[in-house]
Design a protein around this motif. Sequence first.
Motif, PDB file in Angstrom:
ATOM      1  N   GLU A  35       0.860  -1.178   0.000  1.00 35.38           N
ATOM      2  CA  GLU A  35       0.000   0.000   0.000  1.00 35.38           C
ATOM      3  C   GLU A  35       0.896   1.227   0.000  1.00 35.38           C
ATOM      4  O   GLU A  35       1.988   1.213   0.547  1.00 35.38           O
ATOM      5  CB  GLU A  35      -0.960   0.015   1.186  1.00 35.38           C
ATOM      6  N   LEU A  44      -3.304   3.661  -2.589  1.00 36.56           N
ATOM      7  CA  LEU A  44      -3.115   2.655  -3.626  1.00 36.56           C
ATOM      8  C   LEU A  44      -2.816   1.325  -2.964  1.00 36.56           C
ATOM      9  O   LEU A  44      -1.815   1.176  -2.257  1.00 36.56           O
ATOM     10  CB  LEU A  44      -1.970   3.056  -4.559  1.00 36.56           C
ATOM     11  N   THR A  46      -2.107  -2.670  -3.542  1.00 31.03           N
ATOM     12  CA  THR A  46      -1.724  -3.697  -4.509  1.00 31.03           C
ATOM     13  C   THR A  46      -2.121  -5.051  -3.943  1.00 31.03           C
ATOM     14  O   THR A  46      -1.763  -5.386  -2.810  1.00 31.03           O
ATOM     15  CB  THR A  46      -0.211  -3.663  -4.799  1.00 31.03           C
ATOM     16  N   GLN A  93      -3.594  -3.225  -8.837  1.00 29.36           N
ATOM     17  CA  GLN A  93      -3.525  -2.076  -7.932  1.00 29.36           C
ATOM     18  C   GLN A  93      -4.835  -1.309  -8.044  1.00 29.36           C
ATOM     19  O   GLN A  93      -5.321  -1.039  -9.145  1.00 29.36           O
ATOM     20  CB  GLN A  93      -2.356  -1.172  -8.303  1.00 29.36           C
TER      21      GLN A  93
END
Length: 108
Positions: A35, A44, A46, A93
């Motif tokens: 993250e 974000l 992942t 993501q």
Amino acid sequence: MDAERERLHESLQRLSPAAAEQSGQALVRLVIRDETGGMGGRVLITLGKRNQGESLPWTQLRTGTPVQLGVEDGEHAPAWRGVVSELRRDSIQVALSTWPETDTGSPT
């Protein structure tokens, strides 16, 4: 657009997790791999398969696709809306507006 999204959500709810993934409309049994902060204060996340050597299956999801993240086996668990920001062979993501908080502390 909202009606179409609602129809898709309802049709996916009727499928088993494996069937939903096989349809290309969902990815299941993912874990958070990373993250980071993104533009505009986004988070974000992942995600990838539990086995890091395992590739993601074929999917219709693409960069820019709106998605919903949820907790495994969480019929009434919270869900978070985001947008696919990157798709790789072994990870996806997703950009979220906030960090996905759960009672367990680690959403999957």
